[in-house]
Design a protein around this motif. Structure first.
Motif, short mmCIF file in Angstrom:
data_model
loop_
_atom_site.label_atom_id
_atom_site.label_comp_id
_atom_site.label_asym_id
_atom_site.label_seq_id
_atom_site.Cartn_x
_atom_site.Cartn_y
_atom_site.Cartn_z
N GLY A 81 0.82 -1.21 0.00
CA GLY A 81 0.00 0.00 0.00
C GLY A 81 0.84 1.25 0.00
N GLY A 82 1.94 1.24 0.74
CA GLY A 82 2.83 2.40 0.79
C GLY A 82 3.52 2.66 -0.54
N VAL A 83 3.96 1.59 -1.20
CA VAL A 83 4.60 1.74 -2.51
C VAL A 83 3.60 2.29 -3.53
CG1 VAL A 83 5.61 0.44 -4.42
CG2 VAL A 83 6.40 0.05 -2.10
N THR A 84 2.38 1.78 -3.49
CA THR A 84 1.35 2.27 -4.40
C THR A 84 1.07 3.75 -4.17
OG1 THR A 84 0.36 0.08 -4.46
CG2 THR A 84 -1.01 1.90 -5.20
N ASN A 85 0.90 4.12 -2.92
CA ASN A 85 0.64 5.54 -2.61
C ASN A 85 1.81 6.42 -3.01
OD1 ASN A 85 -1.88 5.03 -1.64
ND2 ASN A 85 -1.31 5.09 0.50
N ALA A 86 3.03 5.96 -2.77
CA ALA A 86 4.20 6.75 -3.13
C ALA A 86 4.29 6.93 -4.64
CB ALA A 86 5.47 6.08 -2.60
N TRP A 87 3.98 5.87 -5.40
CA TRP A 87 4.02 5.97 -6.85
C TRP A 87 3.00 6.98 -7.36
CZ3 TRP A 87 1.04 5.52 -11.16
CH2 TRP A 87 1.72 5.42 -12.37
N TRP A 88 1.76 6.90 -6.86
CA TRP A 88 0.73 7.83 -7.32
C TRP A 88 1.04 9.26 -6.90
CZ3 TRP A 88 -2.27 7.13 -11.18
CH2 TRP A 88 -2.70 5.85 -11.51
N TYR A 89 1.59 9.44 -5.72
CA TYR A 89 1.95 10.78 -5.26
C TYR A 89 3.04 11.36 -6.16
CZ TYR A 89 3.36 14.58 -2.20
OH TYR A 89 3.66 15.80 -1.69
N THR A 90 4.04 10.54 -6.49
CA THR A 90 5.10 11.00 -7.37
C THR A 90 4.56 11.29 -8.78
OG1 THR A 90 6.65 9.66 -6.12
CG2 THR A 90 7.40 10.44 -8.25
N ALA A 91 3.67 10.44 -9.27
CA ALA A 91 3.07 10.67 -10.58
C ALA A 91 2.23 11.94 -10.58
CB ALA A 91 2.22 9.48 -10.99
N TYR A 92 1.56 12.21 -9.50
CA TYR A 92 0.75 13.44 -9.40
C TYR A 92 1.63 14.67 -9.44
CZ TYR A 92 -2.02 17.14 -7.35
OH TYR A 92 -2.64 18.33 -7.13
N LYS A 93 2.80 14.57 -8.85
CA LYS A 93 3.71 15.72 -8.82
C LYS A 93 4.39 15.95 -10.17
CE LYS A 93 3.34 17.16 -4.65
NZ LYS A 93 2.81 18.45 -4.35
N GLY A 94 4.24 15.04 -11.12
CA GLY A 94 4.76 15.26 -12.46
C GLY A 94 6.02 14.49 -12.79
N ALA A 95 6.24 13.34 -12.18
CA ALA A 95 7.42 12.55 -12.48
C ALA A 95 7.23 11.79 -13.78
CB ALA A 95 7.68 11.57 -11.34
#
Length: 138
Positions: A121-135
């Motif tokens: 769950g943490g990896v998924t949230n981190a990925w989506w958060y990074t994708a939201y920031k424009g990575a």
């Protein structure tokens, strides 16, 4: 059990021209407002107010409840294992209904499972958060 009769063909097809059939069909979908009052009522219809960016991370809306619950269960299993080790230290193994090693194995299996769940769950949230920031994906 089932009615296997063929329906009456007149029930399947409607009589009349294409425009007559279209005029008699309900016009709920894609209905254009015909009067000014209808147009004004559609424009003035209440829309939900969105305060800020609805995709922005927030603690209240986007808290990973399942991940936090798994982390707390992991912590509880670790505390339980520590308690079992401290209580069983120096005692005779035959005095226990279930051997301490069996209890420790069960607690460690629970710890591993819930820790992996929380990590996923943490990896998924981190990925989506990074994708939201424009990575980038790569």
């Amino acid at each position: 059990m089932f009615n296997k009769s063929i329906p009456n063909p007149s029930m399947l097809a409607r009589e009349g021209t294409t425009s007559e059939i279209a005029d008699s069909a309900p016009t709920i979908i894609n209905k254009e407002p015909s009067t000014t009052a209808e147009k004004q009522s559609l424009i003035a219809s209440p829309q939900p107010e969105i305060h800020g960016d609805m995709w922005a991370p927030s603690l209240r809306r986007n808290t990973p409840i399942w991940g936090l619950a798994a982390a707390f269960i992991t912590l509880a299993c670790c505390v339980g294992a520590i308690i079992i080790v401290l209580v069983s230290n120096g005692q005779n193994v035959e005095a226990w209904k279930v051997q301490p090693s069996v209890l420790l194995a069960i607690l460690m299996a629970g710890t591993n499972a819930t820790l992996m769940f929380a990590l996923a769950g943490g990896v998924t949230n981190a990925w989506w958060y990074t994708a939201y920031k424009g990575a980038t994906v790569a």
